[in-house]
Design a protein around this motif. Sequence first.
Motif, mmCIF file in Angstrom:
data_model
loop_
_atom_site.group_PDB
_atom_site.id
_atom_site.type_symbol
_atom_site.label_atom_id
_atom_site.label_comp_id
_atom_site.label_asym_id
_atom_site.label_seq_id
_atom_site.Cartn_x
_atom_site.Cartn_y
_atom_site.Cartn_z
ATOM 1 N N MET A 134 -127.725 -38.392 -8.837
ATOM 2 C CA MET A 134 -126.172 -38.070 -8.027
ATOM 3 C C MET A 134 -126.411 -37.046 -7.665
ATOM 4 S SD MET A 134 -125.354 -40.940 -6.643
ATOM 5 C CE MET A 134 -124.218 -40.451 -6.039
ATOM 6 N N PRO A 135 -125.936 -36.157 -6.518
ATOM 7 C CA PRO A 135 -126.086 -34.974 -6.675
ATOM 8 C C PRO A 135 -125.115 -34.096 -6.656
ATOM 9 C CG PRO A 135 -126.633 -36.009 -4.613
ATOM 10 C CD PRO A 135 -127.363 -37.194 -5.957
ATOM 11 N N THR A 136 -124.330 -33.314 -7.290
ATOM 12 C CA THR A 136 -123.236 -32.814 -6.565
ATOM 13 C C THR A 136 -122.039 -32.898 -5.494
ATOM 14 O OG1 THR A 136 -123.963 -30.409 -6.320
ATOM 15 C CG2 THR A 136 -123.274 -31.192 -8.847
ATOM 16 N N LEU A 137 -123.176 -32.644 -4.801
ATOM 17 C CA LEU A 137 -122.764 -32.363 -2.591
ATOM 18 C C LEU A 137 -121.968 -31.470 -3.043
ATOM 19 C CD1 LEU A 137 -121.924 -36.150 -3.014
ATOM 20 C CD2 LEU A 137 -123.851 -34.689 -1.797
ATOM 21 N N GLU A 138 -121.507 -30.127 -3.756
ATOM 22 C CA GLU A 138 -120.914 -29.229 -3.738
ATOM 23 C C GLU A 138 -121.781 -28.527 -2.561
ATOM 24 O OE1 GLU A 138 -120.412 -27.782 -6.943
ATOM 25 O OE2 GLU A 138 -118.887 -28.953 -8.054
ATOM 26 N N GLY A 139 -121.548 -27.299 -1.277
ATOM 27 C CA GLY A 139 -121.623 -26.789 -0.890
ATOM 28 C C GLY A 139 -122.908 -27.500 0.271
ATOM 29 N N VAL A 140 -122.529 -28.109 0.480
ATOM 30 C CA VAL A 140 -123.460 -29.819 1.831
ATOM 31 C C VAL A 140 -121.916 -28.779 2.798
ATOM 32 C CG1 VAL A 140 -123.717 -31.964 2.792
ATOM 33 C CG2 VAL A 140 -123.811 -31.130 0.501
ATOM 34 N N GLU B 109 -115.569 -49.056 -3.161
ATOM 35 C CA GLU B 109 -115.353 -47.101 -4.748
ATOM 36 C C GLU B 109 -116.686 -46.045 -4.634
ATOM 37 O OE1 GLU B 109 -115.272 -49.899 -7.721
ATOM 38 O OE2 GLU B 109 -113.116 -50.750 -7.068
ATOM 39 N N PHE B 110 -117.579 -47.005 -4.325
ATOM 40 C CA PHE B 110 -119.006 -46.024 -4.496
ATOM 41 C C PHE B 110 -118.387 -44.862 -3.447
ATOM 42 C CE2 PHE B 110 -122.592 -44.055 -3.610
ATOM 43 C CZ PHE B 110 -123.622 -43.890 -4.752
ATOM 44 N N CYS B 111 -117.924 -45.642 -1.913
ATOM 45 C CA CYS B 111 -118.459 -44.566 -1.076
ATOM 46 C C CYS B 111 -116.904 -43.333 -1.094
ATOM 47 C CB CYS B 111 -118.279 -45.602 0.364
ATOM 48 S SG CYS B 111 -120.228 -46.931 0.205
ATOM 49 N N GLU B 112 -115.904 -44.137 -1.349
ATOM 50 C CA GLU B 112 -114.875 -43.507 -1.636
ATOM 51 C C GLU B 112 -114.924 -43.000 -2.811
ATOM 52 O OE1 GLU B 112 -111.954 -47.013 -2.782
ATOM 53 O OE2 GLU B 112 -111.729 -47.006 -0.237
ATOM 54 N N LYS C 219 -116.389 -36.176 -2.986
ATOM 55 C CA LYS C 219 -117.194 -35.171 -3.505
ATOM 56 C C LYS C 219 -118.089 -34.718 -2.075
ATOM 57 C CE LYS C 219 -119.564 -37.231 -7.283
ATOM 58 N NZ LYS C 219 -120.646 -37.576 -7.925
ATOM 59 N N LEU C 220 -117.487 -34.856 -1.181
ATOM 60 C CA LEU C 220 -118.207 -34.523 0.515
ATOM 61 C C LEU C 220 -116.501 -33.888 0.883
ATOM 62 C CD1 LEU C 220 -120.584 -36.553 1.587
ATOM 63 C CD2 LEU C 220 -120.697 -35.017 1.443
ATOM 64 N N GLY C 221 -115.444 -33.839 0.156
ATOM 65 C CA GLY C 221 -114.900 -33.427 0.557
ATOM 66 C C GLY C 221 -113.129 -34.369 1.649
ATOM 67 N N TYR C 222 -113.714 -34.840 1.752
ATOM 68 C CA TYR C 222 -112.814 -36.110 2.150
ATOM 69 C C TYR C 222 -112.342 -37.506 1.058
ATOM 70 C CZ TYR C 222 -115.918 -34.892 6.331
ATOM 71 O OH TYR C 222 -116.812 -34.750 7.406
ATOM 72 N N LEU C 223 -110.300 -36.939 2.053
ATOM 73 C CA LEU C 223 -109.675 -38.413 1.108
ATOM 74 C C LEU C 223 -110.702 -39.432 1.492
ATOM 75 C CD1 LEU C 223 -106.335 -37.475 2.920
ATOM 76 C CD2 LEU C 223 -107.126 -37.256 0.508
ATOM 77 N N ARG D 214 -117.124 -37.926 13.588
ATOM 78 C CA ARG D 214 -116.365 -36.510 13.441
ATOM 79 C C ARG D 214 -115.252 -36.083 13.916
ATOM 80 N NH1 ARG D 214 -119.826 -32.891 12.551
ATOM 81 N NH2 ARG D 214 -121.270 -33.301 14.136
ATOM 82 N N GLN D 215 -114.431 -36.510 15.074
ATOM 83 C CA GLN D 215 -112.957 -36.073 15.240
ATOM 84 C C GLN D 215 -112.663 -37.476 13.938
ATOM 85 O OE1 GLN D 215 -112.834 -37.134 19.320
ATOM 86 N NE2 GLN D 215 -112.976 -35.103 19.743
ATOM 87 N N LEU D 216 -112.877 -38.642 14.183
ATOM 88 C CA LEU D 216 -112.165 -39.671 13.295
ATOM 89 C C LEU D 216 -112.349 -39.199 11.517
ATOM 90 C CD1 LEU D 216 -113.809 -43.205 13.608
ATOM 91 C CD2 LEU D 216 -111.034 -42.382 14.515
ATOM 92 N N ALA D 217 -113.546 -38.852 10.451
ATOM 93 C CA ALA D 217 -113.918 -37.815 9.987
ATOM 94 C C ALA D 217 -112.628 -36.614 9.611
ATOM 95 C CB ALA D 217 -114.581 -37.572 9.732
ATOM 96 N N GLN D 218 -112.508 -35.738 10.365
ATOM 97 C CA GLN D 218 -112.011 -34.269 10.751
ATOM 98 C C GLN D 218 -110.495 -34.491 9.917
ATOM 99 O OE1 GLN D 218 -112.542 -32.851 13.720
ATOM 100 N NE2 GLN D 218 -114.709 -31.458 12.727
ATOM 101 N N LYS D 219 -109.866 -35.998 10.322
ATOM 102 C CA LYS D 219 -108.376 -36.002 9.695
ATOM 103 C C LYS D 219 -108.420 -36.518 8.210
ATOM 104 C CE LYS D 219 -108.428 -39.421 13.258
ATOM 105 N NZ LYS D 219 -107.979 -40.973 14.264
ATOM 106 N N TYR D 220 -109.773 -36.645 7.253
ATOM 107 C CA TYR D 220 -109.166 -37.691 6.301
ATOM 108 C C TYR D 220 -110.198 -36.092 5.431
ATOM 109 C CZ TYR D 220 -108.430 -41.568 8.063
ATOM 110 O OH TYR D 220 -107.624 -42.985 8.508
ATOM 111 N N LEU D 221 -110.552 -35.002 6.279
ATOM 112 C CA LEU D 221 -110.824 -33.553 5.140
ATOM 113 C C LEU D 221 -109.721 -33.518 4.282
ATOM 114 C CD1 LEU D 221 -112.520 -31.171 7.893
ATOM 115 C CD2 LEU D 221 -113.619 -32.247 5.475
ATOM 116 N N ILE D 222 -110.454 -33.161 3.197
ATOM 117 C CA ILE D 222 -109.192 -32.642 1.603
ATOM 118 C C ILE D 222 -108.811 -30.769 2.233
ATOM 119 C CG2 ILE D 222 -108.566 -31.875 -0.364
ATOM 120 C CD1 ILE D 222 -110.676 -34.468 -0.967
ATOM 121 N N LYS D 223 -107.295 -30.438 2.681
ATOM 122 C CA LYS D 223 -107.226 -29.019 2.972
ATOM 123 C C LYS D 223 -106.917 -28.858 0.949
ATOM 124 C CE LYS D 223 -104.207 -30.031 6.593
ATOM 125 N NZ LYS D 223 -104.986 -32.176 7.085
ATOM 126 N N LYS D 224 -107.877 -27.226 1.332
ATOM 127 C CA LYS D 224 -107.752 -26.581 0.930
ATOM 128 C C LYS D 224 -106.783 -25.275 -0.041
ATOM 129 C CE LYS D 224 -112.555 -27.815 0.156
ATOM 130 N NZ LYS D 224 -114.123 -27.480 -1.321
#
Length: 133
Positions: A52-58, A86-89, A94-98, A123-133
């Motif tokens: 499994m890749p770390t998925l950092e920097g994608v 659970e795997f998908c979550e 790891k991708l930065g989404y809730l 994309r609009q749907l997914a952006q609501k779930y971005l983890i704010k840094k």
Amino acid sequence: MDVVDQLSVLVHLSRVDKYVAPSESKLIHYIGALNGLSKDQIETLIDHPKPMPTLEGVDEDDRLDYLLNIVQLMKVDGKVFTSEIEFCEKIALKLGYLPGVIAELSQFTYADPEISTSKKFLRQLAQKYLIKK
């Protein structure tokens, strides 16, 4: 996007329920072929996925592709197991989404790769779930 990493993630997801369904294999082949891999390369990845890749920097576009591909693969065999969700979550995190992004995208993602919802809308749907840094 590193297609080998992405296909490896899909293979790991397909194995969560201990069985790679023919429809899952078909979707992995479809995505691999779209990205220029030969049938032999795809078969090798299915038999021996990378860890499994770390998925950092994608980047943003690739993160969305990862999400859409894992949701589609989760649904492609018509059976969605808790272990797959659970795997998908975990991948979403790891991708930065809730984790809720998986349920949201599942409503608008179809098992058949020929049927698709507007990527802009997804994309609009997914952006609501971005983890704010």
